[in-house]
Write a protein that holds these residues in place. Structure first.
Motif, PDB file in Angstrom:
ATOM      1  N   UNK A   1      44.857  60.751  71.313  1.00 48.25           N
ATOM      2  CA  UNK A   1      45.495  61.403  70.166  1.00 48.25           C
ATOM      3  C   UNK A   1      45.520  60.414  69.015  1.00 48.25           C
ATOM      4  N   UNK A   2      45.694  60.915  67.808  1.00 51.35           N
ATOM      5  CA  UNK A   2      45.704  60.047  66.627  1.00 51.35           C
ATOM      6  C   UNK A   2      46.856  59.044  66.657  1.00 51.35           C
ATOM      7  N   UNK A   3      47.926  59.369  67.362  1.00 54.85           N
ATOM      8  CA  UNK A   3      49.068  58.460  67.439  1.00 54.85           C
ATOM      9  C   UNK A   3      48.697  57.126  68.088  1.00 54.85           C
ATOM     10  N   UNK A   4      47.700  57.145  68.963  1.00 52.51           N
ATOM     11  CA  UNK A   4      47.252  55.904  69.600  1.00 52.51           C
ATOM     12  C   UNK A   4      46.656  54.973  68.548  1.00 52.51           C
ATOM     13  N   UNK A   5      45.853  55.526  67.650  1.00 56.72           N
ATOM     14  CA  UNK A   5      45.286  54.718  66.573  1.00 56.72           C
ATOM     15  C   UNK A   5      46.394  54.195  65.663  1.00 56.72           C
ATOM     16  N   UNK A   6      47.321  55.051  65.316  1.00 53.97           N
ATOM     17  CA  UNK A   6      48.436  54.639  64.463  1.00 53.97           C
ATOM     18  C   UNK A   6      49.226  53.495  65.104  1.00 53.97           C
ATOM     19  N   UNK A   7      49.412  53.558  66.408  1.00 54.63           N
ATOM     20  CA  UNK A   7      50.168  52.528  67.131  1.00 54.63           C
ATOM     21  C   UNK A   7      49.483  51.163  67.076  1.00 54.63           C
ATOM     22  N   UNK A   8      48.157  51.149  67.245  1.00 55.23           N
ATOM     23  CA  UNK A   8      47.447  49.874  67.359  1.00 55.23           C
ATOM     24  C   UNK A   8      46.862  49.337  66.047  1.00 55.23           C
ATOM     25  N   UNK A   9      46.817  50.153  64.996  1.00 56.23           N
ATOM     26  CA  UNK A   9      46.251  49.674  63.729  1.00 56.23           C
ATOM     27  C   UNK A   9      46.889  48.382  63.224  1.00 56.23           C
ATOM     28  N   UNK A  10      48.215  48.277  63.198  1.00 55.55           N
ATOM     29  CA  UNK A  10      48.803  47.047  62.649  1.00 55.55           C
ATOM     30  C   UNK A  10      48.366  45.771  63.369  1.00 55.55           C
ATOM     31  N   UNK A  11      48.112  45.868  64.673  1.00 61.76           N
ATOM     32  CA  UNK A  11      47.740  44.682  65.448  1.00 61.76           C
ATOM     33  C   UNK A  11      46.238  44.412  65.475  1.00 61.76           C
ATOM     34  N   UNK A  12      45.428  45.458  65.405  1.00 64.43           N
ATOM     35  CA  UNK A  12      43.994  45.287  65.647  1.00 64.43           C
ATOM     36  C   UNK A  12      43.111  45.409  64.409  1.00 64.43           C
ATOM     37  N   UNK A  13      43.605  46.025  63.349  1.00 60.69           N
ATOM     38  CA  UNK A  13      42.763  46.275  62.180  1.00 60.69           C
ATOM     39  C   UNK A  13      42.426  44.986  61.445  1.00 60.69           C
ATOM     40  N   UNK A  14      41.120  44.815  61.188  1.00 57.88           N
ATOM     41  CA  UNK A  14      40.664  43.639  60.444  1.00 57.88           C
ATOM     42  C   UNK A  14      39.913  44.021  59.174  1.00 57.88           C
ATOM     43  N   UNK A  15      39.624  45.298  59.007  1.00 64.83           N
ATOM     44  CA  UNK A  15      38.905  45.711  57.806  1.00 64.83           C
ATOM     45  C   UNK A  15      38.630  47.193  57.768  1.00 64.83           C
ATOM     46  N   UNK A  16      37.902  47.569  56.700  1.00 64.61           N
ATOM     47  CA  UNK A  16      37.474  48.949  56.484  1.00 64.61           C
ATOM     48  C   UNK A  16      35.958  48.973  56.573  1.00 64.61           C
TER      49      UNK A  16
END
Length: 127
Positions: A63-78
């Motif tokens: 579900x999209x909530x999984x992405x929302x949960x991990x974005x702050x920790x894993x996102x490095x760029x667009x």
């Protein structure tokens, strides 16, 4: 979230091995190098899509909530060319798309049904 750098598809594709594992989901580039060993679906599941846009594979299982949960920790760029990088996939009428394993639509915020009432909600809370 802070501003992130723009990452090309070519650069993303260089990070496709165990210990150096990036994926893109909805235009967000995630560094899953350390997370891979903790991934509930196995490290191999992430290695199979490493260095690629894994949006289709991601939403087939999450579900999209999984992405929302991990974005702050894993996102490095667009990902280069990503427009706005949405977090939730919507259909043409603006209804959130649900994973194919049939998530109960009653759990989707804003979902309304003339048949789903307070007794259903009470039963769900009790379970």
């Amino acid at each position: 979230m802070a501003d992130h750098r723009v990452i090309s598809v070519a650069e993303l594709s260089k990070h496709s091995s165990d210990g150096d594992l990036w994926i893109a989901v909805d235009g967000h580039v995630l560094d899953c190098s350390k997370f891979a060993k903790l991934h509930p679906g196995s490290k191999q599941a992430l290695l199979d899509v490493a260095g690629k846009d894994a949006t289709t594979e991601f939403y087939a299982l999450h579900r999209s909530e999984v992405l929302t949960k991990y974005l702050p920790r894993l996102k490095i760029g667009i990902l280069e060319g990503a427009e706005g990088a949405p977090v939730t996939k919507m259909d043409s009428s603006g209804i959130p798309l649900l994973p194919p394993y049939c998530t109960n639509p009653a759990f989707v915020p804003g979902w309304k049904s003339p048949y789903y009432n307070e007794s259903h909600e009470a039963a769900r809370r009790a379970a």
